[in-house]
Design a protein around this motif. Sequence first.
Motif, PDB file in Angstrom:
ATOM      1  N   ALA A 125       0.831  -1.207   0.000  1.00 17.45           N
ATOM      2  CA  ALA A 125       0.000   0.000   0.000  1.00 17.45           C
ATOM      3  C   ALA A 125       0.865   1.256   0.000  1.00 17.45           C
ATOM      4  CB  ALA A 125      -0.900   0.014   1.232  1.00 17.45           C
ATOM      5  N   ASP A 129      -2.513   9.087   0.962  1.00 15.41           N
ATOM      6  CA  ASP A 129      -3.552   9.098  -0.064  1.00 15.41           C
ATOM      7  C   ASP A 129      -3.341  10.256  -1.023  1.00 15.41           C
ATOM      8  OD1 ASP A 129      -4.432  11.381   1.248  1.00 15.41           O
ATOM      9  OD2 ASP A 129      -6.236  10.457   2.072  1.00 15.41           O
ATOM     10  N   TYR A 135      -2.730   6.841   5.761  1.00 14.79           N
ATOM     11  CA  TYR A 135      -3.841   5.912   5.932  1.00 14.79           C
ATOM     12  C   TYR A 135      -3.921   5.449   7.385  1.00 14.79           C
ATOM     13  CZ  TYR A 135      -4.005   5.628   0.841  1.00 14.79           C
ATOM     14  OH  TYR A 135      -4.103   5.934  -0.488  1.00 14.79           O
ATOM     15  N   CYS A 137      -4.724   2.589   9.182  1.00 20.18           N
ATOM     16  CA  CYS A 137      -5.013   1.153   9.165  1.00 20.18           C
ATOM     17  C   CYS A 137      -4.005   0.348   9.979  1.00 20.18           C
ATOM     18  CB  CYS A 137      -5.081   0.631   7.729  1.00 20.18           C
ATOM     19  SG  CYS A 137      -3.765   1.222   6.654  1.00 20.18           S
ATOM     20  N   CYS A 141      -2.095  -2.378   6.696  1.00 26.02           N
ATOM     21  CA  CYS A 141      -2.182  -1.519   5.515  1.00 26.02           C
ATOM     22  C   CYS A 141      -1.711  -2.274   4.279  1.00 26.02           C
ATOM     23  CB  CYS A 141      -1.353  -0.254   5.712  1.00 26.02           C
ATOM     24  SG  CYS A 141      -2.041   0.896   6.916  1.00 26.02           S
ATOM     25  N   LEU A 143      -2.896  -2.863  -0.034  1.00 27.25           N
ATOM     26  CA  LEU A 143      -3.771  -2.390  -1.099  1.00 27.25           C
ATOM     27  C   LEU A 143      -4.627  -3.549  -1.593  1.00 27.25           C
ATOM     28  CD1 LEU A 143      -4.727  -0.216  -3.076  1.00 27.25           C
ATOM     29  CD2 LEU A 143      -2.842  -0.873  -4.584  1.00 27.25           C
ATOM     30  N   ASN A 144      -5.929  -3.293  -1.721  1.00 22.74           N
ATOM     31  CA  ASN A 144      -6.870  -4.284  -2.245  1.00 22.74           C
ATOM     32  C   ASN A 144      -7.631  -3.660  -3.407  1.00 22.74           C
ATOM     33  OD1 ASN A 144      -6.581  -6.333   0.051  1.00 22.74           O
ATOM     34  ND2 ASN A 144      -7.109  -4.453   1.146  1.00 22.74           N
ATOM     35  N   ASN A 170      -9.083  -0.031  -2.120  1.00 26.42           N
ATOM     36  CA  ASN A 170      -8.895   0.672  -0.853  1.00 26.42           C
ATOM     37  C   ASN A 170      -7.644   0.161  -0.165  1.00 26.42           C
ATOM     38  OD1 ASN A 170     -10.710  -1.829  -0.229  1.00 26.42           O
ATOM     39  ND2 ASN A 170      -9.765  -1.284   1.730  1.00 26.42           N
ATOM     40  N   VAL A 171      -7.166   0.919   0.810  1.00 26.46           N
ATOM     41  CA  VAL A 171      -6.053   0.501   1.657  1.00 26.46           C
ATOM     42  C   VAL A 171      -6.629   0.027   2.987  1.00 26.46           C
ATOM     43  CG1 VAL A 171      -4.022   1.280   2.947  1.00 26.46           C
ATOM     44  CG2 VAL A 171      -4.353   1.997   0.573  1.00 26.46           C
ATOM     45  N   PHE A 182      -6.404   3.757  -7.888  1.00 30.43           N
ATOM     46  CA  PHE A 182      -4.967   3.607  -7.666  1.00 30.43           C
ATOM     47  C   PHE A 182      -4.256   3.255  -8.973  1.00 30.43           C
ATOM     48  CE2 PHE A 182      -7.051   2.813  -3.677  1.00 30.43           C
ATOM     49  CZ  PHE A 182      -6.215   3.388  -2.720  1.00 30.43           C
ATOM     50  N   TRP A 191       2.490   1.425  -5.537  1.00 34.60           N
ATOM     51  CA  TRP A 191       1.215   2.007  -5.945  1.00 34.60           C
ATOM     52  C   TRP A 191       1.040   3.397  -5.347  1.00 34.60           C
ATOM     53  CZ3 TRP A 191      -2.288  -0.840  -9.021  1.00 34.60           C
ATOM     54  CH2 TRP A 191      -1.919  -2.179  -9.241  1.00 34.60           C
ATOM     55  N   GLU A 193      -2.291   6.511  -4.821  1.00 29.73           N
ATOM     56  CA  GLU A 193      -3.703   6.832  -5.002  1.00 29.73           C
ATOM     57  C   GLU A 193      -3.846   7.986  -5.985  1.00 29.73           C
ATOM     58  OE1 GLU A 193      -6.988   8.939  -2.305  1.00 29.73           O
ATOM     59  OE2 GLU A 193      -6.410   6.962  -1.492  1.00 29.73           O
TER      60      GLU A 193
END
Length: 398
Positions: A125, A129, A135, A137, A141, A143-144, A170-171, A182, A191, A193
Amino acid sequence: HSVFLHMNHFGDVSQYGHVYTSGPRGLKYNLSLRNNVRSSDNQCDFEKVNSVEGVYVANVISGKYIKLAKKEMEQYTMDVKERMGKEVATHQNKGSHAKKNLSYKDFIKTLITFNRGGDWKRLVAPERDSEGKRYDCGNYCFLNLFGLSSDFPPFYSVDTAAGIIIGNGNVGHYLSNEVATFMSRDGGLSWFEVKKGSHIYEIGDQGGLILIAEDQQPTNKILYTYDEGLTWEEVQISEEKFTIKNIIIEPSSKSHYFIVYGETFKGGVKKGVVVGINFGSAFPQCRNPNSPDSANSDYEKWSPSDGRAGRECLLGHKITIVRKKRESRCINDETFQRKIVVQNCECTEDDYQCDMGFERVEPGQPCTRVAGTTEEIVHSAPAVCNKVYHISGGSRRI
């Protein structure tokens, strides 16, 4: 000459199956990826990164969900047996999980392979952003990205745009509906955003032009970038707002001409809308493709990698590709052909995948014998044996 094969082992309503990969003749298969997401109409979240050899992106359902759903199914079956007797319980549809509280959509994560399914890992990730914020998370964290089974445009790449992948997601620990768009420009290694919200997208000019547009609500504007997502410029393409269904280009993605199409809905009447956008005269032509990395050239050399330190190798090769420099404000000639130079690398453990009868129980783990498979089965002699025969140590070169 090898094959990827998605097999559904879990019943007609199953939301997942396993992915197998073959050797070079397409005859002997081994398990490459468990719990690959599939939709009710048999669309699988499994895509090749078209511009880079051996790189694939896939969505899987976490093993945590499978375990929780199994426990829930067992409890549900026990309850049914108590209330209605054993006959009803035996007719439950295998794979349905009969879930009360769990949803597989809350446990989807995105994986990537850089060695043609030999092993898989989570997407890295970005740290911040598109608004510069970190982020929130914690230690989860990742990336999906959404695939073909979702309601959002899926991850996407084209042959002629070296290293570029774009997708909505989203992350976080798992995929969620807090959607942003992304992009990667190094074949999925890193990656960033692009914009908040879901977008439809298209790649043109061999990666030199990328268009995106909102796809969840009506709009009359598109955004484009000439520097692979560093900056975005907005263009109004119609007086009236409409719901954009897709942006398309000719099949090679070399053109500078895009078609945007969608529909309006007023007074109970639906009408189609088609808009053509031509960037052919928007920028000058790029200079000196035969002198990449020089000060007077708009081109650079790039080598895809699987991220291992000190190596620019992928599937046993160092591949050098000529592509447009990111900051060059120009467009490619449509006749431009990317130069590609290939050099062999020494093999490492990452250049091997599990052989038939062996599997990685989890991504990143060593190849071990498939549960229930005996040594006699894995190492059985061939039908015609001339004194000696070879047996597998559990892996084979990709």
